[in-house]
Design a protein around this motif. Structure first.
Motif, PDB file in Angstrom:
ATOM      1  N   GLY A  25       0.813  -1.214   0.000  1.00 32.13           N
ATOM      2  CA  GLY A  25       0.000   0.000   0.000  1.00 32.13           C
ATOM      3  C   GLY A  25       0.846   1.263   0.000  1.00 32.13           C
ATOM      4  N   ILE A  26       1.897   1.278   0.794  1.00 34.64           N
ATOM      5  CA  ILE A  26       2.788   2.443   0.831  1.00 34.64           C
ATOM      6  C   ILE A  26       3.482   2.612  -0.510  1.00 34.64           C
ATOM      7  CG2 ILE A  26       4.920   3.329   1.855  1.00 34.64           C
ATOM      8  CD1 ILE A  26       3.914   2.132   4.516  1.00 34.64           C
ATOM      9  N   GLY A  27       3.885   1.499  -1.114  1.00 36.92           N
ATOM     10  CA  GLY A  27       4.503   1.572  -2.450  1.00 36.92           C
ATOM     11  C   GLY A  27       3.550   2.171  -3.471  1.00 36.92           C
ATOM     12  N   PHE A  28       2.271   1.790  -3.398  1.00 40.24           N
ATOM     13  CA  PHE A  28       1.276   2.365  -4.306  1.00 40.24           C
ATOM     14  C   PHE A  28       1.140   3.863  -4.085  1.00 40.24           C
ATOM     15  CE2 PHE A  28      -3.111   3.889  -4.620  1.00 40.24           C
ATOM     16  CZ  PHE A  28      -3.251   3.870  -5.995  1.00 40.24           C
ATOM     17  N   VAL A  29       1.060   4.279  -2.825  1.00 43.10           N
ATOM     18  CA  VAL A  29       0.897   5.706  -2.526  1.00 43.10           C
ATOM     19  C   VAL A  29       2.092   6.502  -3.033  1.00 43.10           C
ATOM     20  CG1 VAL A  29       0.771   7.383  -0.635  1.00 43.10           C
ATOM     21  CG2 VAL A  29      -0.674   5.363  -0.595  1.00 43.10           C
ATOM     22  N   ILE A  30       3.299   5.995  -2.830  1.00 40.70           N
ATOM     23  CA  ILE A  30       4.493   6.702  -3.293  1.00 40.70           C
ATOM     24  C   ILE A  30       4.524   6.759  -4.819  1.00 40.70           C
ATOM     25  CG2 ILE A  30       7.022   6.568  -3.412  1.00 40.70           C
ATOM     26  CD1 ILE A  30       6.919   5.522  -0.498  1.00 40.70           C
ATOM     27  N   GLY A  31       4.213   5.646  -5.476  1.00 41.54           N
ATOM     28  CA  GLY A  31       4.176   5.639  -6.941  1.00 41.54           C
ATOM     29  C   GLY A  31       3.110   6.569  -7.494  1.00 41.54           C
ATOM     30  N   LEU A  33       1.882   9.198  -5.984  1.00 39.72           N
ATOM     31  CA  LEU A  33       2.342  10.556  -5.708  1.00 39.72           C
ATOM     32  C   LEU A  33       3.369  11.003  -6.741  1.00 39.72           C
ATOM     33  CD1 LEU A  33       2.563  13.052  -3.779  1.00 39.72           C
ATOM     34  CD2 LEU A  33       4.403  11.812  -2.653  1.00 39.72           C
ATOM     35  N   ALA A  34       4.309  10.124  -7.056  1.00 41.47           N
ATOM     36  CA  ALA A  34       5.327  10.465  -8.050  1.00 41.47           C
ATOM     37  C   ALA A  34       4.696  10.748  -9.410  1.00 41.47           C
ATOM     38  CB  ALA A  34       6.349   9.335  -8.162  1.00 41.47           C
ATOM     39  N   GLY A  35       3.705   9.960  -9.782  1.00 40.13           N
ATOM     40  CA  GLY A  35       3.015  10.193 -11.048  1.00 40.13           C
ATOM     41  C   GLY A  35       2.249  11.501 -11.045  1.00 40.13           C
ATOM     42  N   ASN A  36       1.571  11.800  -9.942  1.00 41.47           N
ATOM     43  CA  ASN A  36       0.804  13.040  -9.859  1.00 41.47           C
ATOM     44  C   ASN A  36       1.698  14.268  -9.776  1.00 41.47           C
ATOM     45  OD1 ASN A  36      -1.684  11.830 -10.060  1.00 41.47           O
ATOM     46  ND2 ASN A  36      -1.953  11.646  -7.855  1.00 41.47           N
ATOM     47  N   ILE A  62      -2.703  -6.563 -13.618  1.00 37.01           N
ATOM     48  CA  ILE A  62      -2.076  -7.399 -12.588  1.00 37.01           C
ATOM     49  C   ILE A  62      -1.799  -6.563 -11.343  1.00 37.01           C
ATOM     50  CG2 ILE A  62       0.015  -8.700 -12.015  1.00 37.01           C
ATOM     51  CD1 ILE A  62       0.021  -9.610 -14.982  1.00 37.01           C
ATOM     52  N   VAL A  63      -1.296  -5.345 -11.550  1.00 34.59           N
ATOM     53  CA  VAL A  63      -1.032  -4.451 -10.419  1.00 34.59           C
ATOM     54  C   VAL A  63      -2.331  -4.121  -9.692  1.00 34.59           C
ATOM     55  CG1 VAL A  63      -0.233  -2.127  -9.805  1.00 34.59           C
ATOM     56  CG2 VAL A  63       1.079  -3.501 -11.418  1.00 34.59           C
ATOM     57  N   ARG A  64      -3.385  -3.859 -10.416  1.00 33.39           N
ATOM     58  CA  ARG A  64      -4.677  -3.561  -9.796  1.00 33.39           C
ATOM     59  C   ARG A  64      -5.175  -4.736  -8.962  1.00 33.39           C
ATOM     60  NH1 ARG A  64      -7.279  -0.976 -15.233  1.00 33.39           N
ATOM     61  NH2 ARG A  64      -6.452   1.132 -14.958  1.00 33.39           N
ATOM     62  N   ILE A  65      -5.051  -5.940  -9.496  1.00 33.99           N
ATOM     63  CA  ILE A  65      -5.496  -7.134  -8.768  1.00 33.99           C
ATOM     64  C   ILE A  65      -4.670  -7.331  -7.505  1.00 33.99           C
ATOM     65  CG2 ILE A  65      -5.632  -9.654  -8.903  1.00 33.99           C
ATOM     66  CD1 ILE A  65      -6.452  -9.241 -11.880  1.00 33.99           C
ATOM     67  N   VAL A  66      -3.350  -7.123  -7.603  1.00 38.41           N
ATOM     68  CA  VAL A  66      -2.477  -7.238  -6.430  1.00 38.41           C
ATOM     69  C   VAL A  66      -2.876  -6.211  -5.379  1.00 38.41           C
ATOM     70  CG1 VAL A  66      -0.106  -6.913  -5.615  1.00 38.41           C
ATOM     71  CG2 VAL A  66      -0.543  -8.304  -7.631  1.00 38.41           C
ATOM     72  N   LEU A  67      -3.156  -4.985  -5.802  1.00 34.70           N
ATOM     73  CA  LEU A  67      -3.563  -3.943  -4.848  1.00 34.70           C
ATOM     74  C   LEU A  67      -4.884  -4.280  -4.169  1.00 34.70           C
ATOM     75  CD1 LEU A  67      -2.594  -0.719  -6.798  1.00 34.70           C
ATOM     76  CD2 LEU A  67      -1.655  -1.483  -4.620  1.00 34.70           C
ATOM     77  N   ILE A  68      -5.842  -4.774  -4.923  1.00 31.84           N
ATOM     78  CA  ILE A  68      -7.130  -5.140  -4.330  1.00 31.84           C
ATOM     79  C   ILE A  68      -6.960  -6.306  -3.363  1.00 31.84           C
ATOM     80  CG2 ILE A  68      -9.404  -6.123  -4.856  1.00 31.84           C
ATOM     81  CD1 ILE A  68      -9.334  -4.411  -7.433  1.00 31.84           C
ATOM     82  N   ALA A  69      -6.174  -7.310  -3.761  1.00 30.75           N
ATOM     83  CA  ALA A  69      -5.930  -8.457  -2.875  1.00 30.75           C
ATOM     84  C   ALA A  69      -5.196  -8.011  -1.611  1.00 30.75           C
ATOM     85  CB  ALA A  69      -5.124  -9.523  -3.609  1.00 30.75           C
ATOM     86  N   ALA A  70      -4.226  -7.103  -1.758  1.00 34.09           N
ATOM     87  CA  ALA A  70      -3.492  -6.608  -0.591  1.00 34.09           C
ATOM     88  C   ALA A  70      -4.418  -5.858   0.353  1.00 34.09           C
ATOM     89  CB  ALA A  70      -2.341  -5.707  -1.032  1.00 34.09           C
ATOM     90  N   LEU A  71      -5.304  -5.057  -0.193  1.00 29.14           N
ATOM     91  CA  LEU A  71      -6.248  -4.316   0.646  1.00 29.14           C
ATOM     92  C   LEU A  71      -7.172  -5.272   1.398  1.00 29.14           C
ATOM     93  CD1 LEU A  71      -7.538  -1.610   1.519  1.00 29.14           C
ATOM     94  CD2 LEU A  71      -9.083  -1.899  -0.424  1.00 29.14           C
TER      95      LEU A  71
END
Length: 115
Positions: A25-31, A33-36, A62-71
């Protein structure tokens, strides 16, 4: 019982799952943020980032599925750990005085619910 089931049923296993999914989750937020933040480099940079995301194809799914599964795993582990903690001590302390915990660590559970 398989090793995965035994791992999941233990408190340590749930804490490991929470840690790993929290890092995801933190990796997603940082990524994200970097994109925005590319908005400050101009329209060309932001459009280039958008093209990059669209060019990834199935990898983005695949990234979306991993994020949903992680959540989902993070929430399930938190709920299960809370139930385990309440079952271990069904009666609250008469007088609760935190010794070394910070306010942030004491309200972390409510911050997660709010997020």
């Amino acid at each position: 019982m398989s090793r995965a089931q035994g791992f999941w049923r233990s408190a340590i296993g749930k804490k490991v799952v929470m840690a790993v999914t929290g890092i995801i989750g933190i990796g997603f937020v940082i990524g994200h943020l970097a994109g925005n933040l590319l908005v400050y480099r101009g329209a060309a940079a932001l459009n280039g980032y958008s093209r990059f995301l669209h060019s990834t194809g199935e990898l983005l799914w695949i990234v979306r599925i991993v994020l949903i599964a992680a959540l989902i795993l993070h929430v399930l582990a938190a709920y299960s750990l809370t139930r385990m903690n309440n079952a271990a001590r069904p009666h609250a302390y008469v007088r609760r005085e935190p010794q070394v915990s910070t306010l942030a660590s004491r309200v972390m559970r409510w911050g997660g619910v709010l997020l």
